[in-house]
Design a protein around this motif. Structure first.
Motif: not given
Length: 249
Positions: A41-51, A213-214
């Protein structure tokens, strides 16, 4: 009361944005029902703050470039020496909105390769029109009486431009920058299709995997950033115009 409500809304929007960026797992109970086949349910492939940071860098660089070119162009075509170039300049500014960003990417990728470059070109072109048109409108709305008074004070054309015309046109110019910024925050998501770092990566991952969710995470972060940045620029504009003794509509 109105100011209190606006401030509460800003705090709530900022809090939700920070949770989505740094503590998305706190919202997993809301996002899990939107997934299928036990997908995350939560996107973890890349850092959301960095994106998000990469996304904002694309927007900032493109808006600065658009603003410089559009404001200079707007000033030029409102001078007597540049008036004849208004139709051509307007056509060039309109071209950025006429061609979809996807089409610009398709043309730019073969020449520039994948990455941030093609995205910056698309965003730069997309941001020209609102800033260009607002610059022209702002400069043209300056009262002829004010211009005559400036001439009567002995100002040369350069002094009149920087001391009278641009300050009076500033609210409309900033409004154009705000509109272009919001447009580009949303449009920058397509940059992920050509390997530019941004929040489009989250949305595209959701579309590919049919994970709502993504899509919701990416869309909410982009929307909240656009809302908060538009509001922040508006507050800065109000403070600036008050300091300069101007009044916005």
């Amino acid at each position: 009361m109105k100011l209190l409500t606006a401030n509460l809304f800003r705090v709530a929007a900022l809090a939700l944005l920070l949770i989505l960026l740094f503590r998305t797992e706190w919202l997993s109970f809301l996002l899990t029902p939107l997934t299928k086949n036990d997908a995350p349910a939560v996107y973890t492939q890349s850092s959301l703050p960095l994106l998000a940071l990469g996304h904002l860098q694309l927007v900032l660089i493109s808006i600065v470039g658009s603003a410089v070119v559009a404001i200079l162009g707007g000033v030029f075509v409102t001078r007597r020496s540049g008036a004849d170039f208004l139709p051509l300049s307007r056509a060039i500014a309109n071209a950025g909105q006429t061609f979809p960003p996807v089409a610009v990417l398709a043309l730019a990728v073969p020449a520039m390769g994948f990455g941030a470059g093609p995205t910056l070109v698309a965003l730069f072109l997309y941001g020209l029109l609102p800033i260009f048109e607002n610059t022209i409108s702002g400069l043209r709305q300056v009262s002829p009486a004010v211009l005559d008074a400036a001439d009567g004070m002995g100002m040369n054309p350069t002094q009149r431009l920087f001391q009278v015309e641009l300050p009076l046109a500033l609210p409309l110019i900033i409004e154009g920058v705000k509109v272009a910024t919001v447009i580009n925050i949303g449009t920058a998501t397509i940059g992920s299709t050509v390997a530019a770092k941004g929040l489009g990566e989250v949305i595209i991952a959701g579309l590919i995997s049919d994970n709502t969710a993504f899509i919701l995470q990416g869309g909410l972060i982009v929307g909240l950033m656009a809302l908060l940045i538009y509001d922040a620029v508006g507050l800065a504009e109000s403070a600036m115009t008050r300091r300069m003794g101007l009044h916005t509509a």
